[in-house]
Design an enzyme around this catalytic site. Structure first.
Site, PDB file in Angstrom:
ATOM      1  N   THR A 156      -1.504   5.531   2.286  1.00 44.25           N
ATOM      2  CA  THR A 156      -2.979   4.886   2.284  1.00 44.25           C
ATOM      3  C   THR A 156      -3.073   4.097   3.447  1.00 44.25           C
ATOM      4  OG1 THR A 156      -2.909   4.823  -0.163  1.00 44.25           O
ATOM      5  CG2 THR A 156      -4.206   3.075   0.685  1.00 44.25           C
TER       6      THR A 156
ATOM      7  N   LEU B 199       0.866  -1.233   0.070  1.00 44.70           N
ATOM      8  CA  LEU B 199      -0.096  -0.175  -0.017  1.00 44.70           C
ATOM      9  C   LEU B 199       0.981   1.090   0.139  1.00 44.70           C
ATOM     10  CD1 LEU B 199      -2.770  -0.814   2.532  1.00 44.70           C
ATOM     11  CD2 LEU B 199      -2.967  -1.043   0.147  1.00 44.70           C
ATOM     12  N   ASP B 200       0.485   2.157  -0.741  1.00 45.52           N
ATOM     13  CA  ASP B 200       1.143   3.442  -0.832  1.00 45.52           C
ATOM     14  C   ASP B 200       1.395   3.825   0.792  1.00 45.52           C
ATOM     15  OD1 ASP B 200       1.272   3.634  -3.403  1.00 45.52           O
ATOM     16  OD2 ASP B 200      -0.530   4.785  -3.453  1.00 45.52           O
ATOM     17  N   ARG B 201       2.488   4.639   1.015  1.00 42.84           N
ATOM     18  CA  ARG B 201       2.504   5.283   2.227  1.00 42.84           C
ATOM     19  C   ARG B 201       1.523   5.877   3.040  1.00 42.84           C
ATOM     20  NH1 ARG B 201       7.676   7.965   4.716  1.00 42.84           N
ATOM     21  NH2 ARG B 201       8.661   8.018   2.453  1.00 42.84           N
TER      22      ARG B 201
ATOM     23  N   ARG C  68      -5.650   6.029  -7.656  1.00 42.18           N
ATOM     24  CA  ARG C  68      -5.701   7.365  -7.651  1.00 42.18           C
ATOM     25  C   ARG C  68      -5.571   8.083  -8.976  1.00 42.18           C
ATOM     26  NH1 ARG C  68      -0.191   7.587  -3.920  1.00 42.18           N
ATOM     27  NH2 ARG C  68      -0.375   9.789  -4.371  1.00 42.18           N
TER      28      ARG C  68
END
Length: 296
Positions: free
Chosen positions: A140, A136-138, A237
């Protein structure tokens, strides 16, 4: 079914009458909340035929005896500001991460989920390490699964799209999104600055499909559930921005709308077949309270 109570009041005892998983048995027979039962399991307060068991899906057979501790354990459960453990067995661990922490180490940054889990395994005397399966993105938040050994990691990684059968996110998007439901599909590719961009025709990138469903809306924002058919980098996104309703707080693809001072994207549902037992595993977390408060 319960058959006796320890005279010292330290354990309740039950006899198993049908084949089922340990957690299912406890939920059906023990008069405690699901949260408390899970805490007792994780705190080594459950015994099966006299042996301590922490595996939620431990297979029970008729005739087995289950003992449930009524004593508050001295050892403190796992606590972290950055993540909480949702499920754990001998092969894998499912966690819910907070925004602001990386899935794994990158560059000079030391704060990441993998290092937090490795520290937990070491302190709980588990001879294993966390193996990254997906990211997961930082910024998120939400559900992630990590393998505890290389064999499980390989099974999850190589058969990810067959093993994972439902994966959903919820996001606060900018503006009033219409219609209520739909699908966006195109090709995604990174440019030289590592920014992902989309193309309606094959641009040499990867084909990406996202389904969306609007849960709530105001004139300023929309609460949207996204279901991934493919899992590409920054997919939700980019697709939200393509629709003209970028995820709020997105400094990379957004429009400056930042009501909660965070990327408003949360991985709330994760369903997969266990790579070893083949049992369906379904996990969900509540929509972040701050997201919902925007729609009161």
């Amino acid at each position: 079914m319960r058959y006796s109570s320890n005279p010292q009041g330290r354990y309740d005892h039950y006899v198993v009458h049908e084949q089922q998983g340990l957690l299912d048995f406890l939920l059906a027979n023990v008069k405690q909340s699901k949260t408390k039962i899970k805490a007792t399991l994780q705190g080594q307060g459950i015994r099966v035929n006299g042996k301590t068991v922490t595996q939620f899906d431990f297979p029970l057979q008729p005739g087995m005896k289950v003992a449930v501790s009524l004593t508050k354990r001295n050892q403190s459960p796992f606590r972290s500001h950055y993540l909480k453990i949702v499920y754990e067995d001998r092969w894998l661990i499912v966690i819910e991460k907070q925004p602001g922490i990386l899935s794994m180490a990158a560059g000079h940054s030391t704060l990441n989920v993998k290092s937090v889990l490795d520290d937990y395994f070491r302190k709980s005397h588990q001879n294993c390490r966390a193996h990254v399966v997906h990211r997961l993105d930082r910024d998120t938040s939400g559900l992630m699964v990590y393998a505890k050994d290389m064999d499980t990691e390989q099974m999850l990684e190589h058969a990810w799209h067959d093993i994972v059968y439902d994966r959903r996110y919820v996001a606060v998007c900018s503006g009033e999104m219409e219609p209520d439901d739909g699908t966006i599909a195109n090709w995604l590719k990174d440019n030289k600055a590592y920014v992902t961009y989309s193309s309606p025709v094959d641009n040499g990138g990867k084909y990406a499909v996202t389904h969306f469903h609007v849960l709530d809306r105001t004139t300023e924002h929309s609460l949207v559930e996204f279901k991934l058919e493919t899992g590409r980098k920054n997919q939700i996104r980019v697709h939200a921005a393509d629709m003209g309703h970028p995820v709020c707080g997105d400094t990379k693809y957004g429009n400056g709308d930042d009501p909660l001072h965070r990327l408003c994207l949360h991985a709330w549902l994760l369903c997969f077949y266990h790579p070893v037992t083949r049992q369906p595993m379904e996990f969900e977390t509540p929509v972040p309270t701050a997201f919902r408060q925007l729609f009161k």
